[in-house]
Motif scaffolding. Structure first.
Motif, PDB file in Angstrom:
ATOM      1  N   PRO A  73      50.838  64.548  52.340  1.00 50.97           N
ATOM      2  CA  PRO A  73      51.490  65.856  52.407  1.00 50.97           C
ATOM      3  C   PRO A  73      51.361  66.620  51.094  1.00 50.97           C
ATOM      4  O   PRO A  73      51.427  66.027  50.011  1.00 50.97           O
ATOM      5  N   ASN A  74      51.181  67.939  51.174  1.00 51.13           N
ATOM      6  CA  ASN A  74      50.967  68.745  49.973  1.00 51.13           C
ATOM      7  C   ASN A  74      51.972  69.882  49.824  1.00 51.13           C
ATOM      8  O   ASN A  74      51.797  70.761  48.999  1.00 51.13           O
ATOM      9  N   GLY A  75      53.021  69.904  50.637  1.00 48.43           N
ATOM     10  CA  GLY A  75      53.977  71.003  50.614  1.00 48.43           C
ATOM     11  C   GLY A  75      53.655  72.091  51.605  1.00 48.43           C
ATOM     12  O   GLY A  75      54.502  72.938  51.905  1.00 48.43           O
ATOM     13  N   ASN A  76      52.430  72.105  52.111  1.00 50.52           N
ATOM     14  CA  ASN A  76      52.031  73.085  53.132  1.00 50.52           C
ATOM     15  C   ASN A  76      51.354  72.374  54.292  1.00 50.52           C
ATOM     16  O   ASN A  76      50.515  72.936  54.982  1.00 50.52           O
ATOM     17  N   ALA A  77      51.727  71.123  54.508  1.00 54.37           N
ATOM     18  CA  ALA A  77      51.042  70.293  55.496  1.00 54.37           C
ATOM     19  C   ALA A  77      51.642  70.454  56.881  1.00 54.37           C
ATOM     20  O   ALA A  77      52.835  70.731  57.038  1.00 54.37           O
ATOM     21  N   ARG A  78      50.787  70.258  57.874  1.00 54.93           N
ATOM     22  CA  ARG A  78      51.214  70.163  59.271  1.00 54.93           C
ATOM     23  C   ARG A  78      50.576  68.927  59.882  1.00 54.93           C
ATOM     24  O   ARG A  78      49.469  68.529  59.516  1.00 54.93           O
ATOM     25  N   LEU A  79      51.304  68.360  60.822  1.00 54.48           N
ATOM     26  CA  LEU A  79      50.808  67.227  61.593  1.00 54.48           C
ATOM     27  C   LEU A  79      50.249  67.768  62.906  1.00 54.48           C
ATOM     28  O   LEU A  79      50.950  68.466  63.647  1.00 54.48           O
TER      29      LEU A  79
END
Length: 285
Positions: free
Chosen positions: A262-268
């Motif tokens: 995760p990078n702070g702007n991640a989506r699964l």
């Protein structure tokens, strides 16, 4: 509600609607392929909050279906859809047939690289070319001030925003192309026209997708390695009765670039098949 099926009447109708409205009136467009459900109607209601006039398009776009996909089986419910839209106060229904959208000799295709790579772009070659092409045409045909799309098709939304920015389409700001949060069933399954294909047993199994994704996000927040979390998610989904997983990946929400953590702007993002039905979902991490 006015319903039109050909391009010249469409343009005349839009001109009449704008001429009859007060200065500064906004026109919103909600593009759909019909078989409307509560998710679509949520887009319409949001459009009514943001604009004075709402146009909805219904067009089952053959250019975004692959050779082995469900174009012929895709539900077509024009009379029912029309009644639903009229009840919602939609001003204009644009419902072209294939020859109106792609006249004889049609030869133009729009491809958007980068954001269309991976995920559904990898599993459905040519799909996003078809999406970008038809949406560009819809924008030029209806000439709306804003357009609304569901976030269930997050990659599609990214493709459309990139296309509109790159081609200097009608929108001066990228935020004129609005994403509306996913509408879910009571058990969490993302609403989709394809849910109608599920048998009662498959529909029960399908609810596990949402549960497994939320559990995976919790584990990521606990600091577990993404690779192990995604492998566990796939196992849970398959054990619930799904037949296969097309992808279960972490991606950057804006660029759709693949992430290892995760990078702070991640989506699964997940796509899984149960029976003959392919379900997709995504969630912010």
């Amino acid at each position: 509600m006015q319903t039109v099926h050909a391009l010249n009447p469409l343009r005349q109708t839009v001109e009449r609607l704008r001429a009859a409205a007060k200065e500064g009136t906004k026109l919103a467009l909600v593009p759909t392929m019909g078989a409307l459900h509560e998710g679509h109607l949520t887009l319409v209601r949001r459009a009514k909050e943001l604009a004075d006039l709402v146009a909805v398009s219904i067009f089952v776009n053959p250019r975004q279906f692959g050779p082995n996909e469900d174009l012929d089986a895709y539900p077509r419910q024009m009379e029912r859809d029309s009644r639903l839209l009229e009840a919602e106060g939609v001003a204009l229904l644009w419902a072209p047939d294939v020859t109106a959208m792609y006249p004889e000799g049609y030869a133009t295709n729009i491809a958007v690289s980068g954001v269309s790579d991976g995920l559904c772009g990898a599993d459905r070659p040519g799909h996003f070319d078809g999406v970008a092409t038809v949406v560009c045409k819809l924008f030029n045909q209806v000439r709306p001030d804003i357009a609304l799309f569901g976030e269930k098709d997050w990659q599609q939304l990214a493709v459309i925003r990139r296309m509109a920015r790159d081609l200097d389409l009608l929108f001066p700001r990228v935020d004129a192309i609005l994403g509306v949060p996913i509408v879910r069933e009571a058990d969490g399954l993302a609403m989709s026209s394809r849910n109608a294909y599920l048998s009662p047993r498959q529909r029960q199994s399908a609810a596990v997708l949402n549960v497994a994704m939320r559990a995976a996000i919790d584990r990521l927040h606990e600091g577990l390695p993404a690779g192990a979390v995604l492998t566990e998610l796939e196992g849970v989904v398959l054990a619930a009765g799904f037949d296969s997983i097309d992808y279960a990946e972490l991606r950057d929400a804006g660029s759709i670039a693949l992430l290892n953590a995760p990078n702070g702007n991640a989506r699964l993002f997940v796509a899984a098949r149960i029976g003959g039905t392919r379900l997709i979902d995504n969630m912010a991490v």
